[in-house]
Scaffold this motif. Sequence first.
Motif, PDB file in Angstrom:
ATOM      1  N   ARG A 193       0.833  -1.205   0.000  1.00 53.09           N
ATOM      2  CA  ARG A 193       0.000   0.000   0.000  1.00 53.09           C
ATOM      3  C   ARG A 193       0.867   1.254   0.000  1.00 53.09           C
ATOM      4  O   ARG A 193       0.573   2.232  -0.690  1.00 53.09           O
ATOM      5  CB  ARG A 193      -0.942  -0.026   1.200  1.00 53.09           C
ATOM      6  N   PHE A 194       1.932   1.215   0.773  1.00 52.60           N
ATOM      7  CA  PHE A 194       2.835   2.363   0.793  1.00 52.60           C
ATOM      8  C   PHE A 194       3.604   2.488  -0.521  1.00 52.60           C
ATOM      9  O   PHE A 194       3.930   3.595  -0.956  1.00 52.60           O
ATOM     10  CB  PHE A 194       3.797   2.256   1.967  1.00 52.60           C
ATOM     11  N   ASP A 195       3.894   1.365  -1.157  1.00 49.27           N
ATOM     12  CA  ASP A 195       4.505   1.411  -2.485  1.00 49.27           C
ATOM     13  C   ASP A 195       3.598   2.150  -3.461  1.00 49.27           C
ATOM     14  O   ASP A 195       4.068   2.910  -4.320  1.00 49.27           O
ATOM     15  CB  ASP A 195       4.754   0.000  -3.005  1.00 49.27           C
ATOM     16  N   LEU A 196       2.291   1.925  -3.335  1.00 55.08           N
ATOM     17  CA  LEU A 196       1.333   2.622  -4.185  1.00 55.08           C
ATOM     18  C   LEU A 196       1.389   4.120  -3.934  1.00 55.08           C
ATOM     19  O   LEU A 196       1.370   4.918  -4.887  1.00 55.08           O
ATOM     20  CB  LEU A 196      -0.078   2.091  -3.923  1.00 55.08           C
ATOM     21  N   CYS A 197       1.453   4.509  -2.665  1.00 52.49           N
ATOM     22  CA  CYS A 197       1.566   5.932  -2.342  1.00 52.49           C
ATOM     23  C   CYS A 197       2.812   6.533  -2.972  1.00 52.49           C
ATOM     24  O   CYS A 197       2.774   7.622  -3.562  1.00 52.49           O
ATOM     25  CB  CYS A 197       1.602   6.135  -0.829  1.00 52.49           C
ATOM     26  N   ARG A 198       3.913   5.837  -2.852  1.00 53.34           N
ATOM     27  CA  ARG A 198       5.161   6.343  -3.429  1.00 53.34           C
ATOM     28  C   ARG A 198       5.065   6.425  -4.949  1.00 53.34           C
ATOM     29  O   ARG A 198       5.484   7.420  -5.560  1.00 53.34           O
ATOM     30  CB  ARG A 198       6.333   5.447  -3.027  1.00 53.34           C
ATOM     31  N   ALA A 199       4.506   5.392  -5.565  1.00 56.50           N
ATOM     32  CA  ALA A 199       4.409   5.368  -7.029  1.00 56.50           C
ATOM     33  C   ALA A 199       3.549   6.509  -7.554  1.00 56.50           C
ATOM     34  O   ALA A 199       3.792   7.020  -8.656  1.00 56.50           O
ATOM     35  CB  ALA A 199       3.859   4.025  -7.493  1.00 56.50           C
ATOM     36  N   LYS A 200       2.555   6.912  -6.792  1.00 59.82           N
ATOM     37  CA  LYS A 200       1.681   7.999  -7.224  1.00 59.82           C
ATOM     38  C   LYS A 200       2.257   9.383  -6.912  1.00 59.82           C
ATOM     39  O   LYS A 200       1.666  10.387  -7.295  1.00 59.82           O
ATOM     40  CB  LYS A 200       0.306   7.845  -6.578  1.00 59.82           C
ATOM     41  N   GLY A 201       3.373   9.413  -6.215  1.00 65.59           N
ATOM     42  CA  GLY A 201       4.044  10.680  -5.981  1.00 65.59           C
ATOM     43  C   GLY A 201       3.687  11.390  -4.696  1.00 65.59           C
ATOM     44  O   GLY A 201       4.020  12.573  -4.528  1.00 65.59           O
ATOM     45  N   PHE A 202       3.028  10.708  -3.766  1.00 66.40           N
ATOM     46  CA  PHE A 202       2.665  11.335  -2.500  1.00 66.40           C
ATOM     47  C   PHE A 202       3.915  11.706  -1.697  1.00 66.40           C
ATOM     48  O   PHE A 202       4.978  11.096  -1.848  1.00 66.40           O
ATOM     49  CB  PHE A 202       1.802  10.381  -1.667  1.00 66.40           C
ATOM     50  N   ASP A 203       3.747  12.674  -0.813  1.00 65.90           N
ATOM     51  CA  ASP A 203       4.836  13.122   0.053  1.00 65.90           C
ATOM     52  C   ASP A 203       4.830  12.430   1.411  1.00 65.90           C
ATOM     53  O   ASP A 203       5.851  12.400   2.096  1.00 65.90           O
ATOM     54  CB  ASP A 203       4.720  14.639   0.305  1.00 65.90           C
ATOM     55  N   ALA A 204       3.687  11.906   1.815  1.00 66.64           N
ATOM     56  CA  ALA A 204       3.532  11.367   3.168  1.00 66.64           C
ATOM     57  C   ALA A 204       2.377  10.387   3.192  1.00 66.64           C
ATOM     58  O   ALA A 204       1.591  10.310   2.240  1.00 66.64           O
ATOM     59  CB  ALA A 204       3.280  12.499   4.167  1.00 66.64           C
ATOM     60  N   VAL A 205       2.273   9.659   4.305  1.00 64.46           N
ATOM     61  CA  VAL A 205       1.144   8.764   4.510  1.00 64.46           C
ATOM     62  C   VAL A 205       0.460   9.089   5.833  1.00 64.46           C
ATOM     63  O   VAL A 205       1.107   9.480   6.810  1.00 64.46           O
ATOM     64  CB  VAL A 205       1.557   7.274   4.498  1.00 64.46           C
ATOM     65  N   ALA A 216       5.698   3.141  10.731  1.00 69.06           N
ATOM     66  CA  ALA A 216       6.549   4.315  10.506  1.00 69.06           C
ATOM     67  C   ALA A 216       7.790   3.941   9.704  1.00 69.06           C
ATOM     68  O   ALA A 216       8.200   4.666   8.783  1.00 69.06           O
ATOM     69  CB  ALA A 216       6.930   4.939  11.841  1.00 69.06           C
ATOM     70  N   ARG A 217       8.401   2.814  10.040  1.00 69.85           N
ATOM     71  CA  ARG A 217       9.603   2.399   9.315  1.00 69.85           C
ATOM     72  C   ARG A 217       9.297   2.113   7.850  1.00 69.85           C
ATOM     73  O   ARG A 217      10.077   2.488   6.950  1.00 69.85           O
ATOM     74  CB  ARG A 217      10.218   1.169   9.977  1.00 69.85           C
ATOM     75  N   LEU A 218       8.175   1.437   7.585  1.00 78.55           N
ATOM     76  CA  LEU A 218       7.821   1.130   6.198  1.00 78.55           C
ATOM     77  C   LEU A 218       7.634   2.411   5.379  1.00 78.55           C
ATOM     78  O   LEU A 218       8.012   2.459   4.203  1.00 78.55           O
ATOM     79  CB  LEU A 218       6.534   0.299   6.173  1.00 78.55           C
ATOM     80  N   ALA A 219       7.061   3.420   5.988  1.00 78.93           N
ATOM     81  CA  ALA A 219       6.894   4.701   5.290  1.00 78.93           C
ATOM     82  C   ALA A 219       8.250   5.362   5.045  1.00 78.93           C
ATOM     83  O   ALA A 219       8.560   5.796   3.923  1.00 78.93           O
ATOM     84  CB  ALA A 219       5.987   5.626   6.095  1.00 78.93           C
ATOM     85  N   HIS A 220       9.062   5.431   6.073  1.00 77.36           N
ATOM     86  CA  HIS A 220      10.356   6.100   5.927  1.00 77.36           C
ATOM     87  C   HIS A 220      11.269   5.366   4.951  1.00 77.36           C
ATOM     88  O   HIS A 220      12.052   6.008   4.231  1.00 77.36           O
ATOM     89  CB  HIS A 220      11.029   6.213   7.295  1.00 77.36           C
ATOM     90  N   ASP A 221      11.182   4.048   4.924  1.00 79.97           N
ATOM     91  CA  ASP A 221      11.986   3.293   3.965  1.00 79.97           C
ATOM     92  C   ASP A 221      11.658   3.668   2.526  1.00 79.97           C
ATOM     93  O   ASP A 221      12.486   3.459   1.622  1.00 79.97           O
ATOM     94  CB  ASP A 221      11.751   1.784   4.140  1.00 79.97           C
ATOM     95  N   ARG A 222      10.487   4.215   2.313  1.00 77.03           N
ATOM     96  CA  ARG A 222      10.047   4.616   0.967  1.00 77.03           C
ATOM     97  C   ARG A 222      10.146   6.125   0.751  1.00 77.03           C
ATOM     98  O   ARG A 222       9.613   6.652  -0.226  1.00 77.03           O
ATOM     99  CB  ARG A 222       8.607   4.113   0.741  1.00 77.03           C
TER     100      ARG A 222
END
Length: 272
Positions: A141-153, A182-188
């Motif tokens: 799910r966080f990969d999707l956020c990153r792929a779409k260009g989001f800045d944060a989750v 938190a770690r999964l978000a920061h890793d991305r």
Amino acid sequence: MKRSLRLLVPLLLLAAACTSSPDGPDDGDGGDTVPPAPSGPHWQPRPGLTWQWQLKGKLDPAVDVQVYDIDAVDQDAAAVADLHRRGRKVICYVSTGAWENWRPDAKQFPKDVLGKGNGWDGERWLDIRRTDVLEPLIAKRFDLCRAKGFDAVEPDNMDGYNNDTGFPLKAADQLKYNELVARLAHDRGLAVGLKNDLDQIPQLLAHFDFAVNEQCAQYGECDKLTPFVKAGKAVFHVEYELPPAKFCAESRKLGLSSMEKKYDLLVWRLPC
């Protein structure tokens, strides 16, 4: 979104403010002093940023705010890019502590990690102890956020241990899971916000870049969020049942980015 379970209103959706530039707050309205900005490789939202939280309906990108919080699935990369062109930072809404039966990946969650309903149609608490199952699903799910260009989750439903989930969750389980999120978000390369979970702020402050809170004024809890502001981290706050006249003075004093919204989280907002 993590709607307060103390108010079980009918489901309307899936699911501010002082002024400043996107990189820092104005020194005027948010409090007596402006704390230094935290350092880090990802976005670091400062106290006082104005924001819009829209999780339902046709997205209106023209609201005059510095930060948008929108749904990970319902909005596409073009919508995120458009908001960036307008000078906004964009937060990706993702439920990490509850299962939603309408999500594209809903069938990937085994039945044994699904607990009791959380008061909203189609949603059930997750057994956050089962990180063997949940970590790869949340990572995608966080990969999707990153792929779409989001800045944060904005990871939602982060306080299951304080609710009747159907699992014997303890505070230590929640801390471990929230730190993992938190770690999964920061890793991305994504900033990450702590949603509600006020009692664990002292232990989690170092892991999260901002906070998102619902109804702290209604329940007399807003002072619990001051560690974020003192650390130079934004607090994005909404009230549903109080008008701004009832909470904005305190919000300004505490340095919160506050507004009134309706439970449907459509476009309408009434900021401080």
